[in-house]
Every structure is written in C-alpha cells, then in structure tokens.
Design an enzyme around this catalytic site. Structure first.
Site, PDB file in Angstrom:
ATOM      1  N   SER A  13      36.913  20.590 -35.713  1.00 19.07           N
ATOM      2  CA  SER A  13      37.858  21.443 -35.503  1.00 19.07           C
ATOM      3  C   SER A  13      37.626  22.566 -34.674  1.00 19.07           C
ATOM      4  O   SER A  13      37.506  22.458 -33.347  1.00 19.07           O
ATOM      5  CB  SER A  13      38.368  21.843 -37.470  1.00 19.07           C
ATOM      6  N   HIS A  36      41.970  15.787 -43.096  1.00 17.74           N
ATOM      7  CA  HIS A  36      41.334  17.006 -41.737  1.00 17.74           C
ATOM      8  C   HIS A  36      39.480  17.743 -42.522  1.00 17.74           C
ATOM      9  O   HIS A  36      38.852  17.576 -41.091  1.00 17.74           O
ATOM     10  CB  HIS A  36      42.383  18.364 -41.536  1.00 17.74           C
TER      11      HIS A  36
END
Length: 253
Positions: free
Chosen positions: A89, A225
């Site tokens: 990320s 995620h």
C-alpha cells in the site's frame, strides 16, 4: 541508523537484504517475524517519524522527505550486497520512490522489487481515486472499517485511535499528493512482482510493468486489502521472496 531502520536478526551470511516499508499509519513491527522466518535473507524495516521510537518527531509532509532520509541511511548497506524492496500500500509507493531515486542518483537498483496492494502511481485508477486524508475523523473511521485489516479492539479504543489516526492521515496525505509520470522507458531491469488481495478494490497492477524491462509477475491471493496479514498468504509471500532471492545472480551491480 537504528532510529530510521530496524534489523530484527543480523545475518552476515545472508545472500541478500530485504528492505520493508510500512503501510499507512503502520510501523516496523509487522516485519519483525519475517526476520526470524527468512534464514537466508536479512530483513530490515523502515521506521518513519511520528510512530514507535520516533513518536515525538513530526510527520513527513511529502515523499521527497521520506526518500532523502531512507537513502541517506540505507546507501552504505545497499552497496554491500544484493538487496530487494518490499512495500504494501503506502509502503509500495515509498519503495518505488526510493528505487527511482537510487537509480537516478546512484545508478543502483534492487535485485527484485515486490509491490503490494496498490495501482501504479501514474495509472488512471490511482489518479482518479478519492482523497481520504481530508475526511473528518468520523468519515475516515467509516472508510477504515470498510477496508478491514485494523483490529476491532483498536477501533473500539478512543485513546489508541487518537494516537493512530494522525499517523495514518499523515501518510495518506503524503501518498495522495505524490505524483510520478508514466516512464517513457523502463528505468529498472530487475524483476518486479505485484501482490494483491482478490477481494480488495481493483488496482491497476499491470501498469507497474512500465517501470522495468525485466520479468514482471502478478500474484493474486485470497483476501481484501490486508490479505498479507493472513497466515497462509504471509507464508506464500515469504516462500516466494525466499525462492527468488536465493537464486540471485550476484553480479547484478
């Protein structure tokens, strides 16, 4: 150096070094066990200001500050033996920015770069993504809950969230204001691997191919995620990293 980067288990016999970058609001601790698991790879984790042992330092305001500090500290280590970069990320963007600067300023590149959970910085999906760092704390928390990965006990503790939210928002501010044009030509020759969770929002992983003339691989794993926090996925990632770094050509410089 230890203020900026942690090495959880020094290993002079390691074939390579793996430099890990934290996700937004995160620290170096997630990568601590990686250093114990990867017997042939020496694991380092970047520690950014505003958290952990650097909690009293002001947050960085832009990506250039991150890059300047990391390269200043890491450069001697990176010249000693092959190294790879891993980032998830926000960490994927910081690792990419560091790789870009290392190549431009020092003609140095990783033996492999592992990018996780984000679109390439110049992709259309990323450019059009809504900004989250300007949301109110209430709306920001709703979004945080929706992407998963944050322990419920953390979300339920107002005092902890009071400490955690500023770091998370500061990191998102850095990445949301980070710009990088699509490369006219690949600036790396090393392999690039992209990991992502199958249930995460769609990311333009294919666009990362533009940064290298070397091998390019996409690996999709079960989860959203924060898929990499799941034990099975983490095991897969570490085995993949080990297999690739143990077979390095030592003359990549």
């Amino acid at each position: 150096m230890e203020k900026v980067i942690s090495c959880f288990k020094r290993n002079p016999e390691a074939v390579a070094r793996l430099i890990c970058f934290p996700w937004a609001g995160g620290g170096s601790l997630h990568y601590a066990r990686w250093g114990n698991v990867l017997s042939s790879v020496e694991v380092f984790a970047v520690k950014l200001p505003g958290r952990e042992t650097r909690a009293k330092e002001p947050f960085f305001l832009n990506m250039q500050q991150v890059v300047d500090e990391v390269i200043d500290v890491l450069l001697p280590l990176l010249k000693e033996k092959p190294f790879a970069l891993f980032g998830h990320s926000f960490g994927a963007y910081t690792s990419f920015a560091v790789a870009d600067a290392l190549k431009k300023l020092h003609n140095l590149q990783p033996a492999h770069i592992f990018l996780s959970g984000v679109s390439a910085p110049y992709s259309e999906i990323r450019i059009k993504a809504p900004k989250r760092s300007d949301l109110s704390d209430e709306d920001f928390l709703k979004w945080l809950i929706s992407i998963g990965g944050t322990p419920p006990e953390l979300l339920a503790n107002p005092e902890v969230m009071k400490l955690f939210l500023p770091a998370l928002k500061a990191d998102l501010h850095v990445v949301e204001n980070y710009r990088h044009n699509k490369p006219d030509d690949p600036f790396l020759t090393c392999p690039v691997t992209c990991f992502d969770g199958k249930d995460d929002v769609p990311h333009d992983l294919q666009a990362w191919k533009e940064i290298t003339s070397g091998d390019f691989t996409i690996r999709m794993l079960d989860g959203s995620h924060f898929y990499l926090k799941e034990a099975g996925n983490e095991k897969h990632i570490l085995e993949y990293i080990t297999n690739h770094l143990e077979t390095l050509q030592m003359d990549y410089f």
